[in-house]
Design a protein around this motif. Structure first.
Motif, mmCIF file in Angstrom:
data_model
loop_
_atom_site.group_PDB
_atom_site.id
_atom_site.type_symbol
_atom_site.label_atom_id
_atom_site.label_comp_id
_atom_site.label_asym_id
_atom_site.label_seq_id
_atom_site.Cartn_x
_atom_site.Cartn_y
_atom_site.Cartn_z
ATOM 1 N N LYS A 123 -49.734 -94.314 -33.802
ATOM 2 C CA LYS A 123 -50.086 -93.962 -32.427
ATOM 3 C C LYS A 123 -48.856 -93.344 -31.772
ATOM 4 C CE LYS A 123 -52.096 -95.873 -28.203
ATOM 5 N NZ LYS A 123 -52.725 -97.057 -27.572
ATOM 6 N N THR A 124 -48.706 -92.036 -31.922
ATOM 7 C CA THR A 124 -47.546 -91.334 -31.392
ATOM 8 C C THR A 124 -47.860 -90.769 -30.004
ATOM 9 O OG1 THR A 124 -48.259 -89.223 -32.345
ATOM 10 C CG2 THR A 124 -46.884 -90.668 -33.736
ATOM 11 N N PRO A 125 -46.831 -90.479 -29.202
ATOM 12 C CA PRO A 125 -47.073 -89.861 -27.889
ATOM 13 C C PRO A 125 -47.840 -88.551 -27.997
ATOM 14 C CG PRO A 125 -44.820 -90.674 -28.025
ATOM 15 C CD PRO A 125 -45.406 -90.809 -29.399
ATOM 16 N N CYS A 159 -51.505 -89.270 -28.652
ATOM 17 C CA CYS A 159 -52.098 -89.810 -27.425
ATOM 18 C C CYS A 159 -52.338 -88.711 -26.397
ATOM 19 C CB CYS A 159 -51.197 -90.895 -26.834
ATOM 20 S SG CYS A 159 -51.260 -92.470 -27.709
ATOM 21 N N GLN A 160 -51.416 -87.781 -26.289
ATOM 22 C CA GLN A 160 -51.592 -86.673 -25.350
ATOM 23 C C GLN A 160 -52.793 -85.819 -25.727
ATOM 24 O OE1 GLN A 160 -47.863 -84.572 -25.219
ATOM 25 N NE2 GLN A 160 -46.771 -86.281 -24.270
ATOM 26 N N ALA A 206 -55.938 -87.843 -24.943
ATOM 27 C CA ALA A 206 -56.149 -87.921 -23.497
ATOM 28 C C ALA A 206 -56.680 -86.609 -22.949
ATOM 29 C CB ALA A 206 -54.846 -88.313 -22.798
ATOM 30 N N GLN A 224 -55.183 -90.645 -19.613
ATOM 31 C CA GLN A 224 -53.887 -91.019 -20.162
ATOM 32 C C GLN A 224 -53.744 -92.534 -20.240
ATOM 33 O OE1 GLN A 224 -51.713 -88.760 -21.425
ATOM 34 N NE2 GLN A 224 -50.519 -90.499 -22.188
ATOM 35 N N LYS A 225 -54.231 -93.233 -19.230
ATOM 36 C CA LYS A 225 -54.198 -94.701 -19.235
ATOM 37 C C LYS A 225 -55.025 -95.251 -20.386
ATOM 38 C CE LYS A 225 -55.392 -98.639 -16.258
ATOM 39 N NZ LYS A 225 -54.097 -99.355 -16.360
ATOM 40 N N ALA A 268 -55.674 -93.678 -23.195
ATOM 41 C CA ALA A 268 -54.979 -93.373 -24.451
ATOM 42 C C ALA A 268 -53.853 -94.362 -24.713
ATOM 43 C CB ALA A 268 -54.444 -91.948 -24.419
ATOM 44 N N GLU A 269 -53.124 -94.710 -23.683
ATOM 45 C CA GLU A 269 -51.988 -95.615 -23.842
ATOM 46 C C GLU A 269 -52.421 -97.050 -24.104
ATOM 47 O OE1 GLU A 269 -49.811 -95.052 -20.259
ATOM 48 O OE2 GLU A 269 -49.055 -93.062 -20.819
ATOM 49 N N GLU A 270 -53.517 -97.481 -23.482
ATOM 50 C CA GLU A 270 -53.894 -98.895 -23.531
ATOM 51 C C GLU A 270 -55.013 -99.226 -24.514
ATOM 52 O OE1 GLU A 270 -54.776 -100.132 -19.568
ATOM 53 O OE2 GLU A 270 -52.738 -99.714 -18.807
ATOM 54 N N TYR A 297 -56.649 -96.601 -26.920
ATOM 55 C CA TYR A 297 -56.852 -95.720 -28.068
ATOM 56 C C TYR A 297 -56.197 -96.294 -29.315
ATOM 57 C CZ TYR A 297 -56.843 -91.408 -30.850
ATOM 58 O OH TYR A 297 -57.021 -90.479 -31.844
#
Length: 199
Positions: A94-96, A99-100, A103, A119-120, A122-124, A126
């Motif tokens: 799960k890389t930034p 995730c981007q 999102a 984005q929230k 994806a971070e929490e 995904y």
């Protein structure tokens, strides 16, 4: 699964794609009894997508996604889950960058969701993964995990160049239909991204 889904898929001419496809279609199902649904090797970027009537290809081409030249997807170890399409998966980092991308796709496809909410999510929430099988009792899956791992290693040896792949694509798939009717209705190429298989 309600709505459509956006899938991230390795290049179909790569040995990585061929190896995982072989696992999904032939080798992993052969370890179990009964009819097991088959599908394209993919990482789901988002589900619950509502496609506008303007046309799926035009819509997919119009999504503002981040530059994927820095996107590197690492496919890792086999895991067992309880959800229908997470019975046996290969976990992905799960890389930034991933995730981007997820999102951006979710913000574009899920009605009533803005970029901040996507984005929230994806971070929490995904959890990127590549499914190998579905629709089996959890205890039956767990009991044969060693055999699955052995089968995965054998597939990787059979396709010696499967440890890396360059490029990829996003597929828009009508996953609200029965699995047998799943087929891409739009495609978008991502030529700059990279894959590694580290199982």
């Amino acid at each position: 699964m309600p709505g459509s889904s956006l899938w991230l898929v390795p290049p179909e001419d790569s040995e990585l794609y061929k190896a995982i496809h072989d696992l999904i279609i032939n080798h992993v199902p052969s370890l179990y009894t009964g009819t097991i649904p088959q599908f394209t090797p993919h990482i789901t970027l988002t589900s619950d997508v509502t496609v506008p009537e303007s046309g799926p290809q035009q819509w997919l081409d119009g999504i503002q996604i981040p530059d994927t030249k820095e996107l590197k997807v690492a496919v890792r170890d086999v895991e067992v889950g309880s959800i229908f399409f997470k019975k046996i998966t290969m976990r992905c980092d799960k890389t930034p960058e991933l995730c981007q991308l997820a999102a951006s796709c979710r913000a574009a496809g899920v009605q009533g969701l803005d970029a901040q909410g996507a984005q929230k999510w994806a971070e929490e929430q995904y959890l990127p993964h590549c499914s190998l099988i579905s629709s089996l009792p959890g205890d039956e899956v767990t009991a044969k995990l060693d055999a699955v791992n052995k089968t995965v290693r054998e597939a990787k040896r059979h396709y010696p160049d499967s440890h890396t792949a360059k490029g990829g694509l996003i597929l828009l798939v009508s996953t609200h239909k029965p699995i047998e009717e799943w087929a891409p209705i739009a495609t978008r190429q991502l030529p700059g991204m990279e894959w590694t298989w580290q199982t």
